[in-house]
Design a protein around this motif. Structure first.
Motif, PDB file in Angstrom:
ATOM      1  N   GLU A   1       0.887  -1.307  -0.053  1.00 35.63           N
ATOM      2  CA  GLU A   1       0.103   0.187  -0.145  1.00 35.63           C
ATOM      3  C   GLU A   1       0.891   1.369   0.042  1.00 35.63           C
ATOM      4  OE1 GLU A   1      -3.763  -1.945   2.424  1.00 35.63           O
ATOM      5  OE2 GLU A   1      -2.323  -0.667   3.346  1.00 35.63           O
ATOM      6  N   ARG A   2       2.092   1.234   0.840  1.00 35.71           N
ATOM      7  CA  ARG A   2       2.870   2.242   0.710  1.00 35.71           C
ATOM      8  C   ARG A   2       3.536   2.362  -0.678  1.00 35.71           C
ATOM      9  NH1 ARG A   2       6.068   1.673   6.324  1.00 35.71           N
ATOM     10  NH2 ARG A   2       7.265   3.497   5.368  1.00 35.71           N
ATOM     11  N   LEU A   3       4.002   1.493  -1.169  1.00 31.69           N
ATOM     12  CA  LEU A   3       4.694   1.451  -2.708  1.00 31.69           C
ATOM     13  C   LEU A   3       3.505   2.055  -3.542  1.00 31.69           C
ATOM     14  CD1 LEU A   3       7.191   0.501  -3.708  1.00 31.69           C
ATOM     15  CD2 LEU A   3       6.342  -1.443  -4.181  1.00 31.69           C
ATOM     16  N   ALA A   4       2.571   1.381  -3.550  1.00 32.81           N
ATOM     17  CA  ALA A   4       1.311   2.095  -4.363  1.00 32.81           C
ATOM     18  C   ALA A   4       1.287   3.549  -4.238  1.00 32.81           C
ATOM     19  CB  ALA A   4       0.320   1.452  -3.993  1.00 32.81           C
ATOM     20  N   ALA A   5       1.254   3.872  -3.089  1.00 36.62           N
ATOM     21  CA  ALA A   5       0.927   5.372  -3.073  1.00 36.62           C
ATOM     22  C   ALA A   5       2.053   6.308  -3.540  1.00 36.62           C
ATOM     23  CB  ALA A   5       0.982   5.759  -1.471  1.00 36.62           C
ATOM     24  N   ARG A   6       3.402   5.565  -3.289  1.00 34.88           N
ATOM     25  CA  ARG A   6       4.605   6.279  -3.887  1.00 34.88           C
ATOM     26  C   ARG A   6       4.595   6.270  -5.454  1.00 34.88           C
ATOM     27  NH1 ARG A   6      10.017   6.858  -2.362  1.00 34.88           N
ATOM     28  NH2 ARG A   6       9.339   7.473  -0.519  1.00 34.88           N
ATOM     29  N   LEU A   7       4.157   5.158  -6.007  1.00 39.45           N
ATOM     30  CA  LEU A   7       4.114   5.095  -7.255  1.00 39.45           C
ATOM     31  C   LEU A   7       3.156   5.982  -7.793  1.00 39.45           C
ATOM     32  CD1 LEU A   7       4.510   1.126  -7.684  1.00 39.45           C
ATOM     33  CD2 LEU A   7       5.719   2.854  -9.167  1.00 39.45           C
ATOM     34  N   LEU A   8       1.854   6.423  -7.364  1.00 38.46           N
ATOM     35  CA  LEU A   8       0.768   7.175  -7.781  1.00 38.46           C
ATOM     36  C   LEU A   8       1.266   8.675  -7.827  1.00 38.46           C
ATOM     37  CD1 LEU A   8      -2.294   5.474  -6.297  1.00 38.46           C
ATOM     38  CD2 LEU A   8      -1.858   5.909  -8.667  1.00 38.46           C
ATOM     39  N   ASP A   9       1.961   8.981  -6.654  1.00 37.94           N
ATOM     40  CA  ASP A   9       2.695  10.313  -6.354  1.00 37.94           C
ATOM     41  C   ASP A   9       3.622  10.569  -7.498  1.00 37.94           C
ATOM     42  OD1 ASP A   9       0.909  10.907  -4.127  1.00 37.94           O
ATOM     43  OD2 ASP A   9       2.584  10.422  -2.685  1.00 37.94           O
ATOM     44  N   ASP A  10       4.590   9.639  -7.796  1.00 37.88           N
ATOM     45  CA  ASP A  10       5.633   9.905  -8.732  1.00 37.88           C
ATOM     46  C   ASP A  10       5.099   9.964  -9.856  1.00 37.88           C
ATOM     47  OD1 ASP A  10       7.306   9.686  -6.837  1.00 37.88           O
ATOM     48  OD2 ASP A  10       8.296   7.682  -7.171  1.00 37.88           O
ATOM     49  N   SER A  11       3.872   9.473 -10.320  1.00 39.40           N
ATOM     50  CA  SER A  11       3.257   9.354 -11.618  1.00 39.40           C
ATOM     51  C   SER A  11       2.571  10.625 -11.994  1.00 39.40           C
ATOM     52  CB  SER A  11       2.421   7.893 -11.951  1.00 39.40           C
ATOM     53  OG  SER A  11       1.281   8.165 -11.076  1.00 39.40           O
TER      54      SER A  11
END
Length: 222
Positions: free
Chosen positions: A12-22
């Motif tokens: 979940e934390r990794l997904a949030a980072r990926l969304l923020d970066d994208s």
């Protein structure tokens, strides 16, 4: 030292980072992504990532080639499509001869083929040609399994490969950054005192085959 509660929370934390970066103006570009989890432990991390990106979830089956007497130490890795990566430094340090290496490789190849059949159950792999691919694992120690996974994804035609992991050894991550098969890396933690992936999880219970199959089936239904 940063800790993750378990693989789901890490995902979940990794997904949030990926969304923020994208979403960043100059950030990570993901076009029609496919999320690939490295079984078994990478799949519970990959599932929340696929959910957040609204992307297909599949496995990319790889097997670490453990050093005789120290199975946790990777002297290489194999993957689908006949991919092979050797950790020559580990092989030399452990004094592993060619015959021993080949025996371990052949034994793990049998297990790899069995896992492909078990996890996919006859369902063909998600096509990667021309797609952006996010390859997820629960952590990166030597980097051998991730390197072979990226090689397989590239051989299958992936246009862009993003390595995503909650935690990684800094030297292994640096080596991946220099690989022609890696276009971008998203990692939440690179502790200088890194010793083992499991040390960075409060709950690092082994992921079962049944859980991998269940997570893949749930994502297909969605």
């Amino acid at each position: 030292m940063e800790h993750f509660a378990n693989r789901v929370e890490a995902g979940e934390r990794l997904a949030a980072r990926l969304l923020d970066d994208s979403r960043a103006a100059t950030g990570l570009v993901l076009h029609a992504p496919v999320v690939l989890g490295l079984p078994r432990g990478g799949v519970p991390v990959a599932a929340p990532v696929a959910e957040s990106l609204d992307a297909p979830l599949d496995v990319l089956v790889v097997r670490k080639l453990g050093t005789p007497g120290r199975p946790e130490l990777a002297m290489g890795a194999i993957g689908e499509e006949g991919a092979l990566v050797r950790n020559d430094d580990v092989i030399a340090m452990s004094r592993v001869d060619r015959r021993t290496f080949d025996e371990v490789r052949d034994r793990e190849r049998v297990e790899l083929d069995a896992r492909v059949a078990r996890f996919r159950g006859g369902v063909p792999p998600v096509p990667l040609a021309g797609r952006h691919v996010v390859i997820v694992d629960d952590g990166i120690a030597t980097g051998a399994t991730m390197r072979v996974a990226c090689r397989v994804a590239r051989a299958r035609g992936a246009a862009r490969i993003v390595v995503a992991t909650p935690v990684a050894a800094p030297d292994s991550l640096a080596e991946l950054q220099g690989s022609p098969d890696v276009d971008a890396i998203v990692c939440l933690s690179t502790p200088p005192e890194f010793m083992a992936v499991g040390m960075h999880y409060l709950d690092f219970a082994q992921t079962s085959d049944d859980e991998v199959v269940r997570l893949l089936a749930e994502r297909r239904r969605r």
